[in-house]
Design a protein around this motif. Structure first.
Motif, PDB file in Angstrom:
ATOM      1  N   CYS A 239       0.825  -1.201   0.000  1.00 47.51           N
ATOM      2  CA  CYS A 239       0.000   0.000   0.000  1.00 47.51           C
ATOM      3  C   CYS A 239       0.862   1.254   0.000  1.00 47.51           C
ATOM      4  O   CYS A 239       2.026   1.237   0.409  1.00 47.51           O
ATOM      5  N   SER A 240       0.269   2.329  -0.473  1.00 44.50           N
ATOM      6  CA  SER A 240       0.926   3.633  -0.463  1.00 44.50           C
ATOM      7  C   SER A 240      -0.116   4.701  -0.193  1.00 44.50           C
ATOM      8  O   SER A 240      -1.314   4.514  -0.453  1.00 44.50           O
ATOM      9  N   TYR A 241       0.355   5.828   0.336  1.00 44.97           N
ATOM     10  CA  TYR A 241      -0.530   6.934   0.717  1.00 44.97           C
ATOM     11  C   TYR A 241      -0.167   8.160  -0.114  1.00 44.97           C
ATOM     12  O   TYR A 241       1.017   8.519  -0.234  1.00 44.97           O
ATOM     13  N   HIS A 242      -1.180   8.799  -0.680  1.00 47.93           N
ATOM     14  CA  HIS A 242      -0.998   9.891  -1.628  1.00 47.93           C
ATOM     15  C   HIS A 242      -1.866  11.079  -1.227  1.00 47.93           C
ATOM     16  O   HIS A 242      -2.845  10.929  -0.488  1.00 47.93           O
TER      17      HIS A 242
ATOM     18  N   SER B 299       9.800  -5.763  -3.194  1.00 49.16           N
ATOM     19  CA  SER B 299       8.842  -4.967  -3.962  1.00 49.16           C
ATOM     20  C   SER B 299       7.678  -5.829  -4.450  1.00 49.16           C
ATOM     21  O   SER B 299       7.785  -7.056  -4.541  1.00 49.16           O
TER      22      SER B 299
ATOM     23  N   ALA C  55       5.028   4.324   1.953  1.00 49.73           N
ATOM     24  CA  ALA C  55       4.602   3.032   1.415  1.00 49.73           C
ATOM     25  C   ALA C  55       4.878   1.940   2.436  1.00 49.73           C
ATOM     26  O   ALA C  55       5.788   2.064   3.270  1.00 49.73           O
TER      27      ALA C  55
ATOM     28  N   ALA D 105       7.100   4.149  -3.558  1.00 45.71           N
ATOM     29  CA  ALA D 105       6.051   3.615  -4.432  1.00 45.71           C
ATOM     30  C   ALA D 105       5.964   4.447  -5.702  1.00 45.71           C
ATOM     31  O   ALA D 105       6.438   5.587  -5.768  1.00 45.71           O
TER      32      ALA D 105
ATOM     33  N   HIS E 167       0.667  -0.102 -10.047  1.00 46.11           N
ATOM     34  CA  HIS E 167       1.012   0.295  -8.686  1.00 46.11           C
ATOM     35  C   HIS E 167       2.200  -0.548  -8.235  1.00 46.11           C
ATOM     36  O   HIS E 167       2.132  -1.771  -8.230  1.00 46.11           O
TER      37      HIS E 167
ATOM     38  N   PRO F 161       4.027   9.254  -3.669  1.00 45.73           N
ATOM     39  CA  PRO F 161       3.463   8.881  -2.377  1.00 45.73           C
ATOM     40  C   PRO F 161       4.077   9.653  -1.214  1.00 45.73           C
ATOM     41  O   PRO F 161       5.184  10.179  -1.304  1.00 45.73           O
TER      42      PRO F 161
ATOM     43  N   ARG G 167       4.610  -2.632   3.056  1.00 52.37           N
ATOM     44  CA  ARG G 167       4.320  -4.003   2.633  1.00 52.37           C
ATOM     45  C   ARG G 167       4.101  -4.843   3.870  1.00 52.37           C
ATOM     46  O   ARG G 167       4.783  -4.672   4.892  1.00 52.37           O
TER      47      ARG G 167
ATOM     48  N   HIS H 190      -4.276   0.421  -2.061  1.00 51.02           N
ATOM     49  CA  HIS H 190      -3.884  -0.890  -1.538  1.00 51.02           C
ATOM     50  C   HIS H 190      -3.967  -1.923  -2.667  1.00 51.02           C
ATOM     51  O   HIS H 190      -4.961  -1.974  -3.400  1.00 51.02           O
TER      52      HIS H 190
ATOM     53  N   VAL I  85       5.166  -0.953  -5.162  1.00 51.86           N
ATOM     54  CA  VAL I  85       5.582  -0.597  -3.804  1.00 51.86           C
ATOM     55  C   VAL I  85       6.924  -1.237  -3.521  1.00 51.86           C
ATOM     56  O   VAL I  85       7.130  -2.421  -3.793  1.00 51.86           O
TER      57      VAL I  85
END
Length: 281
Positions: free
Chosen positions: A18-21, A140, A225, A200, A155, A222, A227, A56, A157
């Motif tokens: 997952c990553s946050y943007h 990754s 990120a 990410a 996507h 991002p 995992r 995600h 990560v």
């Protein structure tokens, strides 16, 4: 006759990246549910009129539920890509009047009709059938999400290092049958993290869902990120709250088939279908 699925669902083994943007808070707010025009959820405030949106990529490898006979039943494994807005509950979506934070799912493609229909019927989630090709490499994970040959997004990560154990509950809101549902999912996981923009990459394709993500100003860069090297969770039924109007434009219809394409590859190996019969493209 197949027994209907009974909740809760137990997710014993899920691969998560997952990553946050950042995205436009005003554009995200326009997609959140209301009750007669009154906002029930608000985007988490961020700098410069921005808010946080999570992407995600998940592979649910073992999902079970308990039947009326006490026996253990399984869902078919499936891939899932979630785009979730971070939100703050308004007065109509608070537990005991206390402020609460969580997520509201904007997009949730999956690779099986079974998972799609269950998510739509039980929680009102915007699930639709898609194709997903995963690549697992040391440190990754990448997923290519598409539909009928059109790429939605890619996507990737990258996260490594020590894996830290965390136990927490994930709170999601959704609209089902004109009611706002709050679903609290206990999670046990071990996470690898990569703070900052290098963890990410998110590349949007030429699909209508990709265009919808562009309209909310979703940044490809991002904030951080993660995992999961271990991830287990339990998905119960949602708790009904007050009345709610469905979010405008919620849900891409997608095609109808038993399965989408769901493959996993490793460096130097050919993609391997996760279903007994290869899905038609």
């Amino acid at each position: 006759m197949t027994e209907p699925v009974r909740l809760p669902l137990a997710y014993h083994d899920t691969a998560v990246a997952c990553s946050y943007h950042l995205a436009s808070a005003a554009a995200v707010a326009a997609l959140l549910p209301r009750d007669r025009g009154r906002p029930l959820l608000r985007p988490l405030p961020g700098p410069g009129g921005r808010t946080v949106v999570a992407v995600h990529a998940l592979r649910h490898r073992t999902v079970t539920w308990t039947g009326t006979d006490g026996g253990t039943h399984r869902l078919a494994p499936y891939g899932e890509v979630g785009v979730t807005a971070g939100v703050l509950a308004g007065p109509g979506a608070r537990r005991g009047g206390r402020p609460a934070t969580g997520g509201f799912v904007l997009q949730l493609p999956v690779t099986s009709r079974e998972a799609r229909d269950l998510g739509r019927d039980a929680w009102g989630l915007p699930k639709w059938l898609a194709d997903m090709d995963f690549l697992d490499a040391p440190g990754s994970q990448r997923v290519r999400l598409g539909e009928d040959g059109t790429e939605v997004l890619v996507h990737t990560v990258r996260a490594g290092g020590p894996a830290l154990r965390g136990t927490r509950a994930r709170r999601l809101w959704s609209v089902c049958g004109g009611r706002l549902l709050e679903t609290t999912t206990p999670v046990l996981a071990r996470w690898q993290a990569h703070p900052g923009p290098g963890g990410a990459e998110l590349v949007l394709g030429g699909h209508p869902v990709a265009d919808a993500l562009r309209r909310i100003g979703l940044s490809p860069v991002p904030l951080a990120a993660f995992r999961a090297v271990e991830h287990r969770s339990t998905l119960p039924a949602g708790r009904p709250l007050g009345d709610a109007d469905a979010a405008p434009g919620a849900g891409h219809p997608g095609r109808d088939a038993e399965f989408g394409r769901f493959t996993v590859a490793h460096p130097g190996t050919a993609p391997l279908s996760q279903y007994a019969e290869p899905a038609a493209v």
